[in-house]
Design a protein around this motif. Structure first.
Motif, PDB file in Angstrom:
ATOM      1  N   LEU A  71      -5.193   6.568  15.888  1.00  0.00           N
ATOM      2  CA  LEU A  71      -5.958   5.512  16.551  1.00  0.00           C
ATOM      3  C   LEU A  71      -5.086   4.369  17.012  1.00  0.00           C
ATOM      4  N   PHE A  72      -3.897   4.279  16.462  1.00  0.00           N
ATOM      5  CA  PHE A  72      -3.032   3.177  16.871  1.00  0.00           C
ATOM      6  C   PHE A  72      -2.456   3.418  18.267  1.00  0.00           C
ATOM      7  N   ILE A  73      -2.426   4.695  18.707  1.00  0.00           N
ATOM      8  CA  ILE A  73      -1.869   5.002  20.026  1.00  0.00           C
ATOM      9  C   ILE A  73      -2.932   4.737  21.095  1.00  0.00           C
ATOM     10  N   HIS A 195      -9.885   4.906   0.738  1.00  0.00           N
ATOM     11  CA  HIS A 195     -10.514   3.600   0.996  1.00  0.00           C
ATOM     12  C   HIS A 195     -10.046   3.037   2.337  1.00  0.00           C
ATOM     13  N   HIS A 196      -8.752   3.088   2.560  1.00  0.00           N
ATOM     14  CA  HIS A 196      -8.193   2.507   3.777  1.00  0.00           C
ATOM     15  C   HIS A 196      -8.705   3.256   5.016  1.00  0.00           C
ATOM     16  N   TRP A 197      -8.712   4.587   4.922  1.00  0.00           N
ATOM     17  CA  TRP A 197      -9.257   5.378   6.030  1.00  0.00           C
ATOM     18  C   TRP A 197     -10.712   5.000   6.282  1.00  0.00           C
ATOM     19  N   TRP A 199     -12.351   2.263   5.464  1.00  0.00           N
ATOM     20  CA  TRP A 199     -12.506   0.888   5.964  1.00  0.00           C
ATOM     21  C   TRP A 199     -12.330   0.858   7.479  1.00  0.00           C
ATOM     22  N   HIS A 200     -11.288   1.527   7.972  1.00  0.00           N
ATOM     23  CA  HIS A 200     -11.034   1.515   9.408  1.00  0.00           C
ATOM     24  C   HIS A 200     -12.055   2.343  10.181  1.00  0.00           C
ATOM     25  N   LEU A 201     -12.705   3.271   9.511  1.00  0.00           N
ATOM     26  CA  LEU A 201     -13.785   4.028  10.142  1.00  0.00           C
ATOM     27  C   LEU A 201     -15.024   3.141  10.307  1.00  0.00           C
ATOM     28  N   LEU A 220     -12.615 -10.137   7.823  1.00  0.00           N
ATOM     29  CA  LEU A 220     -12.522  -9.094   6.800  1.00  0.00           C
ATOM     30  C   LEU A 220     -11.236  -8.274   6.958  1.00  0.00           C
ATOM     31  N   PHE A 221     -10.795  -8.111   8.201  1.00  0.00           N
ATOM     32  CA  PHE A 221      -9.497  -7.448   8.429  1.00  0.00           C
ATOM     33  C   PHE A 221      -8.404  -8.240   7.701  1.00  0.00           C
ATOM     34  N   TYR A 222      -8.455  -9.563   7.881  1.00  0.00           N
ATOM     35  CA  TYR A 222      -7.483 -10.417   7.174  1.00  0.00           C
ATOM     36  C   TYR A 222      -7.642 -10.267   5.663  1.00  0.00           C
ATOM     37  N   MET A 224      -9.302  -8.081   3.517  1.00  0.00           N
ATOM     38  CA  MET A 224      -9.075  -6.798   2.834  1.00  0.00           C
ATOM     39  C   MET A 224      -7.574  -6.527   2.748  1.00  0.00           C
ATOM     40  N   HIS A 225      -6.865  -6.769   3.849  1.00  0.00           N
ATOM     41  CA  HIS A 225      -5.425  -6.480   3.830  1.00  0.00           C
ATOM     42  C   HIS A 225      -4.653  -7.528   3.022  1.00  0.00           C
ATOM     43  N   GLN A 226      -5.133  -8.768   2.974  1.00  0.00           N
ATOM     44  CA  GLN A 226      -4.511  -9.777   2.103  1.00  0.00           C
ATOM     45  C   GLN A 226      -4.585  -9.320   0.652  1.00  0.00           C
ATOM     46  N   LEU A 351      -0.532  -6.935  18.464  1.00  0.00           N
ATOM     47  CA  LEU A 351       0.618  -7.085  17.561  1.00  0.00           C
ATOM     48  C   LEU A 351       0.581  -6.139  16.366  1.00  0.00           C
ATOM     49  N   HIS A 352      -0.463  -6.226  15.563  1.00  0.00           N
ATOM     50  CA  HIS A 352      -0.486  -5.428  14.335  1.00  0.00           C
ATOM     51  C   HIS A 352      -0.509  -3.923  14.641  1.00  0.00           C
ATOM     52  N   ASN A 353      -1.366  -3.518  15.588  1.00  0.00           N
ATOM     53  CA  ASN A 353      -1.467  -2.087  15.895  1.00  0.00           C
ATOM     54  C   ASN A 353      -0.152  -1.537  16.433  1.00  0.00           C
ATOM     55  N   GLY A 355       2.777  -2.699  15.953  1.00  0.00           N
ATOM     56  CA  GLY A 355       3.763  -2.667  14.868  1.00  0.00           C
ATOM     57  C   GLY A 355       3.695  -1.329  14.146  1.00  0.00           C
ATOM     58  N   HIS A 356       2.457  -0.893  13.857  1.00  0.00           N
ATOM     59  CA  HIS A 356       2.283   0.431  13.254  1.00  0.00           C
ATOM     60  C   HIS A 356       2.935   1.497  14.150  1.00  0.00           C
ATOM     61  N   VAL A 357       2.702   1.385  15.459  1.00  0.00           N
ATOM     62  CA  VAL A 357       3.191   2.415  16.385  1.00  0.00           C
ATOM     63  C   VAL A 357       4.722   2.407  16.437  1.00  0.00           C
ATOM     64  N   ILE A 387       7.065   0.651   4.019  1.00  0.00           N
ATOM     65  CA  ILE A 387       7.145  -0.271   5.157  1.00  0.00           C
ATOM     66  C   ILE A 387       5.766  -0.806   5.533  1.00  0.00           C
ATOM     67  N   PHE A 388       4.717  -0.070   5.188  1.00  0.00           N
ATOM     68  CA  PHE A 388       3.354  -0.564   5.431  1.00  0.00           C
ATOM     69  C   PHE A 388       3.194  -1.954   4.820  1.00  0.00           C
ATOM     70  N   TYR A 389       3.678  -2.128   3.598  1.00  0.00           N
ATOM     71  CA  TYR A 389       3.458  -3.382   2.868  1.00  0.00           C
ATOM     72  C   TYR A 389       4.342  -4.489   3.407  1.00  0.00           C
ATOM     73  N   TRP A 391       5.267  -4.675   6.541  1.00  0.00           N
ATOM     74  CA  TRP A 391       4.643  -5.059   7.811  1.00  0.00           C
ATOM     75  C   TRP A 391       3.402  -5.915   7.545  1.00  0.00           C
ATOM     76  N   HIS A 392       2.568  -5.475   6.637  1.00  0.00           N
ATOM     77  CA  HIS A 392       1.347  -6.242   6.378  1.00  0.00           C
ATOM     78  C   HIS A 392       1.623  -7.560   5.658  1.00  0.00           C
ATOM     79  N   ALA A 393       2.748  -7.653   4.952  1.00  0.00           N
ATOM     80  CA  ALA A 393       3.106  -8.955   4.361  1.00  0.00           C
ATOM     81  C   ALA A 393       3.439  -9.935   5.483  1.00  0.00           C
TER      82      ALA A 393
HETATM   83 CU1  CUO Z   1      -5.282  -1.206   7.698  1.00  0.00          CU
HETATM   84 CU2  CUO Z   1      -2.466  -1.977   9.364  1.00  0.00          CU
HETATM   85  O1  CUO Z   1      -4.459  -2.105   9.201  1.00  0.00           O
HETATM   86  O2  CUO Z   1      -3.488  -0.595   8.450  1.00  0.00           O
END
Ligand code: CUO
Length: 671
Positions: A71-73, A195-197, A199-201, A220-222, A224-226, A351-353, A355-357, A387-389, A391-393
């Motif tokens: 989904l990030f692409i 859970h993460h999958w 949440w994004h669904l 909530l995006f902020y 949950m990831h915080q 930006l965030h998406n 970054g994942h890509v 690296i996920f953490y 990036w999200h930090a």
């Molecule tokens: Cu949940 Cu970067 O947002 O993965």
């Protein structure tokens, strides 16, 4: 079930779909009349599919059936939104079934599963339908690829009922030479990744506005990831490590590597590894329609910082909107992620998406090796990679930059006059000692057979090891000067920083993880509030994380219905961080806030609401009017340097010892 098997082969508990000949993909046409009746004979139940005219799938078919999907692409997002729209747009359930049956053997299986799941979650007429957990359909995203070879062998040789669970070693992705590997049990936890999958669904960032535009979704995006970062940092401290280092210098080498040991059953390829000391590079992958530079990321970041520092965002039409004290974080969340609700995707980008890509293609930025993306490119697998953490930090730090510019909470916004918390105590099952939390390893079994195509029928269980804690109870003594409603907010943080020093409040506030939040009705005088850990507003029970994969299936109709939002929730087995064998010093924080400022008037009866803290409630307002993360989401008022100084009479702190027992309990033998 069995994503690559044609739709006319029996599914699930021997259900067979009888589909019109015209629905068959070309390679089965003609042949279809010969093979379909054969499979029909095996099935217990037959479901007829109506022949309807399905809208043209067009460029949805550009993604081949054996490619990976993310989904990030941007290109994948667009076709996912299109297919979801088709599923959302059909008139009734019969037409949805027919459209899905038509699409299933033509569309990429990951894409199909995603779009149908989102549609089922958001259609009124499928409100009560259970969407299967993604691990059931795609177990390859969650477990060591070695398992599947063994499982195939067992399924072919050993009759159903005699097969033993295949044991996955608890740390199979690296050795102790790699310091980051200490966190394997968190990063690779199946429930956490589910859970993460989920949440994004539930909170897609692209697609129909009716699907994306949910109450406070940016905030909530902020939040949950915080909390993910706070929990990860907590675990790091338990393991004698420092807090995660933000990924801020995008020209530097990334020292942490990750080798996922996952193979995709759909694409028959291994998920690429990320070796150490790679640098971000500009992406030019025409096949994916991606052309993005590291400098694009830097420009977006700088513009977002400008918006934060000027307190306003520039909209697409050139006008400005102020980032207000309460709504600003929601705007910013949508802007940083970025969702289609971003005020200006041209200016603030993605930006965030992206970054994942960029991180997910670091091994093949120009597609010269024809490699697909790494695990951080998929919300189902992203949390496995260190690296996920990092990036999200960085992403969280953007939000904190904004939060620290907000007015501090004065005492009046924290205190609850007339309410005093007198005492807090934790009692752990099986222990006489107060204020002790205990963790250990536990093994559980799940059945992977429904994700394994072209195998003999029957269950194939794997046994995996995960962190677990003993159930416990909070007892809170509260004095009230009258009958009052309040919200009890419970958080936990490490007592000392990584050097063993007491915290400054400004730093410790970011380490607090939410454990629970619930309403209390106080009477005049002394009140005793008791609450079980299993009732946490953060978690869903183990059985629901794994749903029908677990040996202990939830059987009641009540439990099976309304899975939709219910599948979203922090896994119960990770509610409490690991601690350590010597005992890790923590501080438990309890607050009873004033309901007058918390309350959201709405009826949530009948809705699944037991993991509301990180997931919200389906089709409802977020059930707490305060800023998410309250009271720790802002810098402290003047003069407050320590947690003790921050406290008002309606708050209290209790020292708690977090003890890890290095013992592995077999299924059903857990203490
Ligand atoms: Cu949940 Cu970067 O947002 O993965």
């Amino acid at each position: 079930d069995r994503p690559k098997e044609p739709v006319f082969m029996p599914k699930g508990d021997n259900v067979v779909f009888s589909i019109p000949e015209s629905f068959l993909p070309d390679k089965y046409k003609g042949l279809g009349l010969l093979v379909m009746p054969r499979f029909g004979n095996e099935a217990k139940e037959e479901i007829g599919i109506r022949e309807i005219s399905v809208p043209p799938l067009g460029d949805i078919l550009d993604l081949k059936r054996d490619e990976n999907f993310s989904l990030f692409i941007p290109k994948h997002r667009r076709i996912a939104a299109k297919l979801t729209s088709i599923f959302l747009g059909v008139r009734n359930v019969d037409d949805l079934l027919a459209t899905a049956a038509y699409a299933r053997d033509r569309v990429n299986p990951y894409l199909f599963n995603y779009a149908l799941s989102v549609a089922i979650l958001h259609r009124q007429d499928t409100n009560d339908l259970d969407i299967p957990s993604i691990i059931r359909t795609f177990p390859d995203k969650y477990v060591d690829s070695k398992v599947f070879g063994r499982a195939r062998e067992d399924a072919n040789v050993i009759p159903d009922g005699y097969r033993q669970p295949i044991e996955i070693p608890k740390d199979y992705t690296a050795s102790d030479l790699e310091e980051e590997h200490r966190l394997f049990y968190f990063r690779e936890d199946i429930g956490l990744n589910l859970h993460h999958w989920h949440w994004h669904l539930v909170y897609p960032f692209e697609g129909d506005k009716s699907v994306v535009d949910k109450n406070r979704r940016g905030e909530l995006f902020y939040y949950m990831h915080q909390q993910v970062i706070a929990r990860y940092n907590f675990e790091r401290l338990c393991n004698g490590m420092q807090r995660v280092e933000r990924f801020v210098d995008w020209d530097s080498e990334i020292k942490e590597a990750y080798f996922p040991k996952l193979d995709s059953l759909v694409s028959s390829r291994a998920w690429p590894a990320r070796v150490k000391n790679q640098k971000l590079q500009n992406l030019k992958r025409d096949a994916d329609g991606i052309n993005v530079d590291v400098d694009d990321l830097k420009r977006w970041r700088d513009r977002i910082f400008d918006a934060i520092h000027s307190g306003r965002v520039q909209n697409q039409d050139g006008t400005f909107t102020a980032l207000t004290e309460n709504g600003g974080i929601d705007v910013l969340g949508n802007m940083v992620e970025a969702s289609i609700l971003s005020p200006n995707r041209e200016l603030y980008g993605d930006l965030h998406n992206m970054g994942h890509v960029l991180l997910s293609y670091i091994h093949d930025p120009d597609h010269r090796h024809l490699e697909s993306f790494g695990v951080i490119g998929d919300s189902a697998t992203a949390m496995r990679d260190p690296i996920f953490y990092r990036w999200h930090a960085f992403i969280d730090d953007l939000f904190q930059e904004y939060k620290s510019a907000l007015p501090r909470y004065p005492v009046a916004q924290l205190n609850n006059p007339g309410v005093t918390v007198k005492n807090i105590e934790i009692k752990t099952q099986g222990s006489n000692q107060s204020n002790l939390l205990q963790t250990f390893w536990q093994q559980s079994d799940v059945d992977l057979s429904r994700g394994m195509d072209f195998q003999p029928r029957g269950s194939v269980f794997v046994r995996f090891t995960h962190l677990q804690h003993r159930p416990f109870t909070y007892t809170v003594q509260v004095q009230s000067d009258g009958a009052r409603e309040g919200t009890c907010r419970i958080f936990l943080a490490p007592k000392f920083d990584e050097r063993g020093n007491p915290w400054l409040f400004r730093d410790q506030r970011l380490m607090f993880i939410e454990l629970d939040k619930f309403q209390v009705n106080l009477k005049q005088g002394q009140n005793t509030i008791t609450r079980n850990s299993g009732d946490s507003s953060v978690t869903i029970p183990f059985e629901r994380t794994y749903r029908d994969l677990s040996t202990s299936r939830p059987q009641s109709g009540e439990a099976l219905a309304k899975f939709n939002f219910c599948g979203c929730g922090w896994p119960d087995n990770l509610l409490i961080p690991k601690g350590n064998a010597a005992g890790f010093a923590c501080q438990l924080f309890v607050m009873i806030s004033n309901m007058a400022d918390d309350k959201v008037n709405q009826n949530i009866a009948g809705q699944c609401s037991d993991a509301l803290s990180y997931c919200g409630i389906k089709d409802k307002l977020y059930p707490d009017r305060r800023s998410m993360g309250y009271p720790f989401d802002r810098m402290p008022r003047d003069g407050v340097e320590t947690l003790q100084q921050f406290l008002t009479p309606n708050m209290r702190v209790q020292d708690v010892n977090l003890l890890f027992e290095n013992k592995t309990y077999k299924p059903k033998s857990a203490p």
